[in-house]
Structure formats: structure tokens, C-alpha cells
Design a protein around this motif. Structure first.
Motif, PDB file in Angstrom:
ATOM      1  N   ASP A  57      -6.039   0.742  -1.995  1.00 38.77           N
ATOM      2  CA  ASP A  57      -4.625   0.718  -2.392  1.00 38.77           C
ATOM      3  C   ASP A  57      -4.435   0.292  -3.848  1.00 38.77           C
ATOM      4  OD1 ASP A  57      -1.895   0.831  -2.124  1.00 38.77           O
ATOM      5  OD2 ASP A  57      -1.707  -0.993  -0.906  1.00 38.77           O
ATOM      6  N   PRO A  58      -4.812   1.154  -4.800  1.00 41.91           N
ATOM      7  CA  PRO A  58      -4.626   0.796  -6.208  1.00 41.91           C
ATOM      8  C   PRO A  58      -3.169   0.511  -6.574  1.00 41.91           C
ATOM      9  CG  PRO A  58      -6.017   2.741  -6.004  1.00 41.91           C
ATOM     10  CD  PRO A  58      -5.459   2.479  -4.637  1.00 41.91           C
ATOM     11  N   GLY A  59      -2.238   1.068  -5.805  1.00 38.48           N
ATOM     12  CA  GLY A  59      -0.815   0.900  -6.117  1.00 38.48           C
ATOM     13  C   GLY A  59      -0.145  -0.247  -5.394  1.00 38.48           C
ATOM     14  N   VAL A  60      -0.938  -1.165  -4.814  1.00 35.92           N
ATOM     15  CA  VAL A  60      -0.352  -2.277  -4.069  1.00 35.92           C
ATOM     16  C   VAL A  60       0.658  -3.027  -4.940  1.00 35.92           C
ATOM     17  CG1 VAL A  60      -2.217  -3.867  -4.715  1.00 35.92           C
ATOM     18  CG2 VAL A  60      -0.857  -4.316  -2.656  1.00 35.92           C
ATOM     19  N   GLY A  61       1.798  -3.349  -4.332  1.00 33.15           N
ATOM     20  CA  GLY A  61       2.833  -4.103  -5.042  1.00 33.15           C
ATOM     21  C   GLY A  61       3.796  -3.245  -5.829  1.00 33.15           C
ATOM     22  N   THR A  62       3.534  -1.944  -5.918  1.00 34.28           N
ATOM     23  CA  THR A  62       4.438  -1.039  -6.626  1.00 34.28           C
ATOM     24  C   THR A  62       5.399  -0.399  -5.618  1.00 34.28           C
ATOM     25  OG1 THR A  62       3.056   0.942  -6.397  1.00 34.28           O
ATOM     26  CG2 THR A  62       2.557  -0.540  -8.234  1.00 34.28           C
ATOM     27  N   SER A  63       6.105   0.636  -6.059  1.00 38.37           N
ATOM     28  CA  SER A  63       7.069   1.302  -5.184  1.00 38.37           C
ATOM     29  C   SER A  63       6.410   2.278  -4.222  1.00 38.37           C
ATOM     30  CB  SER A  63       8.115   2.042  -6.029  1.00 38.37           C
ATOM     31  OG  SER A  63       7.482   3.012  -6.848  1.00 38.37           O
TER      32      SER A  63
END
Length: 281
Positions: free
Chosen positions: A76-82
Motif C-alpha cells: 500500500d504505497p498510498g497509505v494515508g492518502t485519498s
């Protein structure tokens, strides 16, 4: 919740590393919520942030499991994003929980999906949510809820779209009855075998044609000829190179007792060609 005789099994696929406390924390949250949970470690050795490798792993492993399974992927490289978290309900009953970054796309496309939800019900999450560890704070408690028989529709609204995964297909060129199929290495496994996007089914389409002979195929890695396609590793001596079809029907380049990746300095994206010549009279 739906009544059921036993909880669903939960599988975990991450890039956290087997010795990481992150895996232990996820399991702790699951077991605190569902002490009777059966947790299966698919792998925690996905290359960090390698969405393609995770997607391929899921494509191989998920179909052999039954309906009573919740599959969780946290690469999950996009963790914490939209970016969204998706829950996919397969026609055969299995559940897939993953970030909406392409991991689930091949399974959505290969297997009929009964429904697709965006995971948004905060009542199912941990009370405190880290912006960097949704695996523990969202994925784990939602997985426990689903494994205990929770309704998939309770996690959030139905959605129609998902993030695709860019998978390049091999190209085919036929010139003067010679067929050249050009693909690439998708994944290097822990043995150093080079797994490609060229499949047995694709080659058979041309090898079965009267003017082409699959048995005479030549496999070429970069500018290096690997030779014909064998049947199994035992076809060659220790330390020798061969090409063969793996258990998923993909063309693989291997070194018996060694590493093709090290031997050739090859990595993901390396060009692989298969040349099919017309049979000799």
C-alpha cells in the motif's frame, strides 16, 4: 451478521517482511476481535511497494481457496492518502480486501465479481487510526468482522470503478512464416527463476498451426539464446539453463540448482522472445 458454523479463514499478503512486528500487530488485532480465527500467511516477502508482484501472487493463490475465506492484501504505497480500500465479493463467495491500487484488478477481470464496495464504515475500524498503518487499524479489524460472518454490504457503499493494473501483453510478429513473440520478465522468484508474461496458451495458438512447430521454439533472453522449451528442471544437468512452462502456464527461464537472475543479470522488465520457425520438410 450471517449465521455460520465456523469463521472464515483469513489470508494475509503483505510487503512487511516475515520478521516484522507489523505482521504480528495485524494478527493481534484480528485475534483480539476473533480469537477462533484461522490466519494463513500467504507471504510477507513481496518486494516493498511492488503492486504487480502482489497482484500476480493473488492471481495464483486466491483461486485455489474456497468460498469461506477472507483474503487481505496490504501492499500500500498510498497509505494515508485519498486512495480507497476495496472489498470485492467474488461469485464463488470469497472476499478480497485490498487498497484500490491495482492489486485486485486482475482477479476482478478474471473472475466474476458479485459486488464491489468502498470500505468506509469507521465503526468497523480501530478507535485510533494511524495515517501510516492501515493494515493494523483498518484492514485487520474489517477482516475479523467479515470472517466472523459480517455482511460485506456493511463496510461501505457499492462502487462501480477500480484502479486498473497496467499489464503489458506480449507482441506477435509473423514474417516469412517465422513467428516471433516478444514479452518480458514479470517477476523474479526467490529461486532466481524468471517468470514471463508469455503463456503456454499463447504459444500453442501458433505452435498448433500447420506451418509452425512449437517443438522447435527458441527462447531468447535479451541477446542470449536459452534454447528450446523443456518439460521439467530434470531435463538438464545441474547448473544448466533451460526454459519451461511453470505451474501457472507461464514461460519461465531457470538454472537448475542456481539462479537465472544472477547468471544473466536479469530483472523485472527484461526482454524475452520466443521464435517459432516453420517445420523443416
Amino acid at each position: 451478521m450471517k449465521p455460520q458454523t465456523a469463521p472464515r479463514a483469513i489470508t494475509l499478503l503483505t510487503d512487511f517482511g516475515s520478521g516484522s512486528s507489523y505482521v504480528a500487530q495485524m494478527k493481534g488485532v484480528i485475534l483480539a476481535a476473533l480469537p477462533s480465527a484461522t490466519i494463513v500467511d500467504f507471504s510477507h516477502e513481496i518486494e516493498p511497494q511492488n503492486i504487480l508482484e502482489a497482484a500476480i501472487y493473488w492471481m495464483e493463490a486466491v483461486p485455489v481457496y474456497g468460498a469461506a475465506t477472507v483474503h487481505v492484501a496490504v501492499v500500500d504505497p498510498g497509505v494515508g492518502t485519498s486512495r480507497r480500500i476495496l472489498l470485492l465479493e467474488l461469485e464463488q463467495g470469497g472476499l478480497l480486501l485490498a487498497p484500490d491500487n491495482g492489486i485486485a484488478a486482475p482477479l476482478i477481470e478474471l473472475h466474476r465479481a458479485r459486488s464491489l464496495f468502498s470500505v468506509e464504515n469507521v465503526a468497523l475500524f480501530r478507535a485510533s487510526i494511524s495515517s501510516t498503518f492501515h493494515g493494523r487499524d483498518i484492514f485487520a479489524p474489517v477482516a475479523a468482522y467479515l470472517a466472523a460472518g459480517g455482511e460485506p454490504s456493511s463496510v461501505g457503499p457499492v462502487v462501480e470503478t477500480y484502479e486498473p493494473l497496467e499489464l503489458r501483453s506480449p507482441t506477435v510478429e509473423i514474417l516469412d512464416q517465422r513467428c516471433t513473440i516478444t514479452g518480458e520478465v514479470l517477476v523474479v522468484d526467490r529461486f532466481g527463476n524468471l517468470m514471463t508474461n508469455i503463456t503456454r496458451d499463447l504459444l500453442s495458438q501458433f505452435g498448433a498451426a500447420p506451418q509452425l512447430a512449437l517443438s522447435s521454439a527458441e527462447v531468447i533472453l535479451g541477446a542470449t539464446s536459452i534454447g528450446a522449451i523443456g518439460r521439467t528442471y530434470g531435463d538438464v544437468e545441474q547448473g544448466e539453463v533451460l526454459a519451461l512452462f511453470d505451474s501457472q502456464g507461464r514461460l519461465e527461464i531457470a538454472v537448475r540448482g542456481g539462479s537465472a537472475a544472477r547468471r544473466f543479470g536479469a530483472a523485472t522488465g527484461a526482454r524475452v522472445r520466443v521464435v517459432l520457425d516453420p517445420p523443416r520438410a
